[in-house]
Design a protein around this motif. Structure first.
Motif, PDB file in Angstrom:
ATOM      1  N   GLN A 153      38.745 -24.951  12.187  1.00 13.23           N
ATOM      2  CA  GLN A 153      38.638 -23.491  12.164  1.00 13.23           C
ATOM      3  C   GLN A 153      38.114 -22.982  10.819  1.00 13.23           C
ATOM      4  N   ASP A 187      41.136 -21.669  16.454  1.00 17.91           N
ATOM      5  CA  ASP A 187      39.811 -21.473  17.039  1.00 17.91           C
ATOM      6  C   ASP A 187      38.964 -22.708  16.751  1.00 17.91           C
ATOM      7  N   SER A 247      36.061 -23.337  18.346  1.00 19.00           N
ATOM      8  CA  SER A 247      34.804 -23.079  19.061  1.00 19.00           C
ATOM      9  C   SER A 247      33.563 -23.535  18.299  1.00 19.00           C
ATOM     10  N   SER A 248      33.684 -23.837  16.990  1.00 19.72           N
ATOM     11  CA  SER A 248      32.504 -24.299  16.241  1.00 19.72           C
ATOM     12  C   SER A 248      32.111 -25.723  16.611  1.00 19.72           C
ATOM     13  N   ARG A 296      30.560 -28.567  18.403  1.00 27.44           N
ATOM     14  CA  ARG A 296      29.500 -28.720  19.398  1.00 27.44           C
ATOM     15  C   ARG A 296      29.710 -29.951  20.261  1.00 27.44           C
ATOM     16  N   LEU A 349      39.637 -26.752  26.257  1.00 24.76           N
ATOM     17  CA  LEU A 349      38.999 -26.229  25.050  1.00 24.76           C
ATOM     18  C   LEU A 349      37.500 -26.012  25.178  1.00 24.76           C
ATOM     19  N   LYS A 350      36.929 -26.416  26.307  1.00 28.11           N
ATOM     20  CA  LYS A 350      35.476 -26.320  26.512  1.00 28.11           C
ATOM     21  C   LYS A 350      34.687 -27.129  25.477  1.00 28.11           C
ATOM     22  N   ILE A 351      35.312 -28.161  24.938  1.00 29.04           N
ATOM     23  CA  ILE A 351      34.622 -29.036  23.983  1.00 29.04           C
ATOM     24  C   ILE A 351      34.050 -30.231  24.734  1.00 29.04           C
TER      25      ILE A 351
END
Length: 553
Positions: free
Chosen positions: A277, A304, A306-307, A309, A330-332
């Motif tokens: 984060q 967070d 979200s960074s 990739r 986590l959509k990772i």
């Protein structure tokens, strides 16, 4: 016919590691780029600082101890941003670096020091007692112990590496160049399932080759545009630098490609999430136990992430269930790679764009290699059929130190390394690893891969972690699979819960894969620092349980 890589061949320069990293003409980033960052102290190294510190340390080795080509420097420390300077300073002076697990006992460390013929040892102050005792046992004098990190010896008896780096009168010393194909860069020790660890001899060419092979596999992805904050890709490093995975994929790749490496001395879940984060981390190399925690632990939701990739998992099989579980939460995206100490390490990686198309595959073969799957009688098996993976390429090690017998068993006359891993490839060139040859459970002639059952079991809502081993059942005169489960919500689970997990698994697998050995609840699964399940410890536990059960009868 052996499989060829789908990548075009790459040119491997005829240079040693120092020349490859520090004398190249095509470096795509400036001298003042920060490469290694300590998130706890905010101490850092730029490219120029690493290069200068390493050269000065190498000069100090020559001046202080008349360091000769082929001398071995042992490294006994958790991850530290001083490690790269020590590593390449040793190479500058013509030496070989032999990293050791900081969890080793005195006797374990002393074995590696003796076996490698180490002339000196680098450690950190909290580890000095074990390092000193092991050095004494192996004949290394006290004045050849060096410390790195932020702490100094309050008594001034143990040199800090900065004092060696700053010795005056060293300008006359010149770099000792290594022969890339013959001279060793590293002696890493692989844990084997029995006996002492084996010293894996990795040449300069092995390491240079693998950095370039890995770069080809990540080409166009790492080093992208400039990252979310204009500083390029940032990698979070907790994988141990004493392991070849961390040495090549983290330390060497970051400097070669100009990626910032945020260095953790060891894994801590909350710190891992906090640093992602705070530093806007874009990529991390992980192991399956970390993927499991990220997909299940409540603390992860506080941060967070979200960074990120992409993540890349290695060191042990990553299952479809874990990949899907992490992405759902986590959509990772997470892809998988494969390698071994003996292959420097990376031989395969999933292309970024294929992470969700070939879940469970370890990827495609990286350039400049050939590979084949072999039957127990030494015949190549067709595409789609299971066999032991053999690999050939410039990244394959030179042999095991002081062990010609094991070397002869591992390397064929025509240069193939027998990995000991079982799997298959599909028609499109995607490789799959299902288990280790020695870990397969043999149930009435059928092979049962423990990792496959573990991958299914971690999807059960009551299972936080799991390991499967084979135990011998006298009544059936065969091995049967047994699962050791860390239950969600802690211990205190009984036969009812165990039976429910058995039934749940049995409904999802073929008959020969059923959990005929039952389920046992445990507080934790024993694992190595690289995330591999220590099945031998569970087998000891199982033997003790069965012995106690018989005593009650």
């Amino acid at each position: 016919m052996p499989s060829e890589s789908q990548y075009p061949p790459i040119d491997i320069p005829n240079t040693d590691v120092w020349g490859f990293l520090f004398e190249r003409k095509d470096r795509p980033y400036p001298d003042d780029k920060v490469i290694y960052q300590d998130p706890y102290t905010n101490r850092s190294y730029t490219y120029a600082q690493v290069k200068n510190s390493a050269a000065d340390f190498g000069k100090g080795l020559k001046a202080l101890w008349d360091w000769q080509k082929g001398d071995v420097l042992a490294l006994y420390t958790p991850n530290c941003i001083d490690t790269p300077a020590i590593t390449w300073g040793c190479h500058w002076a013509g030496g070989i670096l032999s990293p050791a697990n900081p969890g080793y006992t005195v006797d374990e460390l002393a074995f590696q020091l003796k076996d490698s013929g180490a002339k000196a040892i680098v450690t950190q102050l909290p580890f000095i007692k074990t390092a000193r005792e092991a050095a004494t046992k192996s004949g290394i004098p006290d004045n050849r112990i060096i410390i790195i990190g932020d702490q100094r010896d309050p008594n001034g008896r143990v040199k800090h590496f900065t004092s060696i780096r700053n010795i005056s009168g060293t300008a006359r010393y010149r770099r000792t160049k290594a022969k890339p194909e013959d001279d060793l860069a590293f002696l890493v020790y692989s844990s084997g399932t029995t006996g002492h660890p084996k010293g894996v001899m990795l040449t300069h060419r092995n390491i240079v080759s693998n950095v370039l092979m890995l770069r080809a596999g990540e080409a166009g992805h790492l080093g992208w545009s400039n990252g979310p904050n204009g500083e390029g890709d940032k990698l979070l490093a907790f994988l141990p630098f004493f392991h070849i995975y961390g040495l090549t994929c983290l330390i060497h790749q970051s400097l070669y490609s100009g990626l910032q490496l945020v260095v953790m001395p060891k894994f801590d879940l909350e710190d891992f999430c906090r640093f992602i984060q705070d530093y806007k981390i874009t990529f991390s190399y992980v192991v399956p136990p970390v993927v499991l925690m990220l997909s299940k632990h409540p603390v992860v939701s506080k941060y967070d992430l979200s960074s990120i990739r992409m993540m890349n998992s290695g060191a042990a099989p990553l299952t479809r269930e874990l990949v899907i579980s992490l992405h759902n939460r986590l959509k990772i995206p997470i892809k998988q790679g494969y390698g071994l100490s003996e292959t420097s390490p990376t031989t395969h990686t999933q292309p970024w764009e294929d992470w969700n198309k070939t879940i469970g595959a370890v990827g495609t073969l990286l350039p400049n290699q050939t590979a084949k799957y072999m039957s127990p009688d030494g015949k190549e098996v067709p595409v789609g059929e299971t066999g032991e993976l053999w690999i050939k390429g410039p990244n394959v090690f030179k042999g095991y130190l002081n062990n010609p017998e094991m070397t002869a068993q591992a390397l064929t006359e025509d240069g193939y390394f027998k990995t000991g891993d079982v799997g298959y490839q599909d028609k499109d060139g995607h490789f799959y690893i299902t288990d280790r040859v020695k870990e397969l459970i043999k149930y009435k002639g059928f092979q049962v891969p423990p990792a496959e059952l573990e991958g299914i079991l971690v999807a059960h809502p009551s299972v936080n972690d799991v390991a499967v081993i084979g135990i011998y059942n006298e009544e059936q005169a065969t091995e049967v699979p047994r699962a050791y489960v860390v239950p969600a919500g802690g211990l205190g689970k009984g036969n009812k819960e165990a039976d429910e997990i058995v039934e749940w698994l049995n409904s999802r697998v073929a008959s020969h894969k059923k959990l005929r050995g039952g389920v046992r609840f445990v507080e934790a699964i024993p694992k190595s620092v690289s995330g591999k399940i220590l099945r031998r410890l569970l087998k000891v536990k199982a033997a003790e349980e069965d012995k106690a059960k018989k005593a009650k009868l």
